[in-house]
Design a protein around this motif. Structure first.
Motif, PDB file in Angstrom:
ATOM      1  N   ASN A   2     -64.087   2.667  57.179  1.00  0.00           N
ATOM      2  CA  ASN A   2     -65.370   4.165  56.920  1.00  0.00           C
ATOM      3  C   ASN A   2     -65.450   4.478  57.850  1.00  0.00           C
ATOM      4  N   PHE A   3     -65.404   6.333  57.512  1.00  0.00           N
ATOM      5  CA  PHE A   3     -64.483   6.553  59.058  1.00  0.00           C
ATOM      6  C   PHE A   3     -66.620   7.577  59.805  1.00  0.00           C
ATOM      7  N   ARG A   8     -68.719   4.696  65.323  1.00  0.00           N
ATOM      8  CA  ARG A   8     -67.212   6.418  64.674  1.00  0.00           C
ATOM      9  C   ARG A   8     -68.202   7.742  65.377  1.00  0.00           C
ATOM     10  N   ILE A   9     -69.219   7.744  64.537  1.00  0.00           N
ATOM     11  CA  ILE A   9     -69.503   9.132  64.631  1.00  0.00           C
ATOM     12  C   ILE A   9     -70.850   9.647  66.131  1.00  0.00           C
ATOM     13  N   GLU A  10     -70.608   8.553  67.007  1.00  0.00           N
ATOM     14  CA  GLU A  10     -71.269   8.605  68.471  1.00  0.00           C
ATOM     15  C   GLU A  10     -70.239   8.905  69.496  1.00  0.00           C
ATOM     16  N   LYS A  11     -68.522   8.160  68.545  1.00  0.00           N
ATOM     17  CA  LYS A  11     -68.012   8.549  70.022  1.00  0.00           C
ATOM     18  C   LYS A  11     -67.335   9.951  69.624  1.00  0.00           C
ATOM     19  N   VAL A  23     -57.926  15.119  68.614  1.00  0.00           N
ATOM     20  CA  VAL A  23     -58.221  13.725  67.572  1.00  0.00           C
ATOM     21  C   VAL A  23     -58.604  12.365  68.284  1.00  0.00           C
ATOM     22  N   PHE A  24     -58.806  11.672  67.658  1.00  0.00           N
ATOM     23  CA  PHE A  24     -59.786  10.491  68.419  1.00  0.00           C
ATOM     24  C   PHE A  24     -59.107   9.624  67.692  1.00  0.00           C
ATOM     25  N   GLU A  36     -68.815  15.553  64.167  1.00  0.00           N
ATOM     26  CA  GLU A  36     -67.992  14.364  64.102  1.00  0.00           C
ATOM     27  C   GLU A  36     -68.289  13.692  62.538  1.00  0.00           C
ATOM     28  N   GLN A  37     -68.504  15.219  61.354  1.00  0.00           N
ATOM     29  CA  GLN A  37     -69.318  14.778  60.228  1.00  0.00           C
ATOM     30  C   GLN A  37     -68.133  15.014  59.469  1.00  0.00           C
ATOM     31  N   VAL A  38     -67.097  15.321  59.401  1.00  0.00           N
ATOM     32  CA  VAL A  38     -65.265  15.298  58.988  1.00  0.00           C
ATOM     33  C   VAL A  38     -64.695  15.120  59.588  1.00  0.00           C
ATOM     34  N   VAL A  39     -63.874  14.258  58.622  1.00  0.00           N
ATOM     35  CA  VAL A  39     -62.208  13.914  59.245  1.00  0.00           C
ATOM     36  C   VAL A  39     -61.629  15.096  58.343  1.00  0.00           C
ATOM     37  N   GLN A  40     -60.728  15.631  58.940  1.00  0.00           N
ATOM     38  CA  GLN A  40     -59.584  16.309  58.501  1.00  0.00           C
ATOM     39  C   GLN A  40     -58.237  15.670  57.775  1.00  0.00           C
TER      40      GLN A  40
END
Length: 254
Positions: A2-3, A8-11, A23-24, A36-40
């Motif tokens: 779960n991305f 994760r969103i906060e970080k 990069v995270f 923080e809303q989309v994982v490319q």
């Protein structure tokens, strides 16, 4: 994975900076973001060539419609998931990648994308301008996965763009497009794709596991036999990849 957990969103929100890619890392998973809303893009550090996100798996599945490509053209580098997949699984193919964002290119090493060599060339160019320089029929597969901080650029769903794709594709060449989940991008891509390639050579699928959308077009002679064989191939791949045919629906019942 779960991305989009609250943690994760906060970080990732703390890393957002003026629409620039970043990069995270979270355990074994490395992801590319503009916000923080989309994982490319996503990569397992322990298996960097693995296709992690479902839409990339779906796009790779449609490569079987042209199983021995000599030239693969990719629009959008991102984290290089599809580049690495094609580089590994199609050792005889030449791969050209068009990426307009220098900041994305600067992250290439962090996603373990191979260096340029005789087979792979990653270019910092505007895709539409570069495609106008390519010879007719010089590309076997086009993989379109071009997004920026604002989403999918309108230029990559224009009539001009799809005409250029048809022009550079060889006979039976395949255009595979990640449409994401943006309404405007989906409608524009499907509308222009079907106008240029024909309704029976262009299909719209939904990836059932993450609600993203993929379009597939084939540059082929518009006759009944061709349409029938391509229809069967597209639907077989969709079934294997957990894809739902969205349009044209009548292809599923004929």
């Amino acid at each position: 994975m779960n991305f989009f957990t609250p943690e994760r969103i906060e970080k990732t929100r703390a890393l957002v900076r003026d629409g620039k890619p970043f990069v995270f890392d979270d355990g074994d998973m490395r992801t590319l973001h503009f916000n923080e809303q989309v994982v490319q893009s996503a990569m397992r550090l322990s298996a960097p060539d693995e296709l992690v996100i479902p839409y990339t798996q779906a796009m790779a599945g449609f490569l079987s419609m042209h199983p021995a490509p000599q030239h693969i053209l990719m629009i959008g580098l991102g984290g290089g998931s599809l580049v690495k997949y094609c580089y590994r699984h199609f050792p005889s193919a030449r791969i050209t990648v068009l990426e307009s964002n220098a900041d994305v290119l600067a992250l290439r090493d962090q996603f373990m994308i191979p260096a340029d060599d005789a087979r792979l060339h990653v270019l910092h160019v505007d895709a539409i301008a570069h495609m106008q320089k390519l010879a007719v029929g010089s590309v076997d597969v086009i993989m379109l996965d071009g997004f920026d901080a604002k989403g999918a650029p309108a230029a990559l769903r224009s009539h001009e763009f799809f005409f250029n794709c048809q022009f550079v594709l060889a006979e039976r060449g395949v255009l595979i497009t990640n449409m994401g989940d943006q309404y405007d991008n989906i409608v524009g891509t499907v509308t222009q794709g079907q106008l240029v390639f024909g309704a029976f050579h262009h299909w719209w699928f939904r990836v059932t596991t993450d609600n993203s959308h993929v379009a597939v077009a084939v540059c082929a002679i518009d006759d009944e036999a061709s349409a029938a064989s391509l229809r069967i191939a597209a639907l077989d791949i969709a079934e294997q990849s957990s894809l739902e045919l969205v349009y044209p629906k009548n292809l599923a019942s004929e």
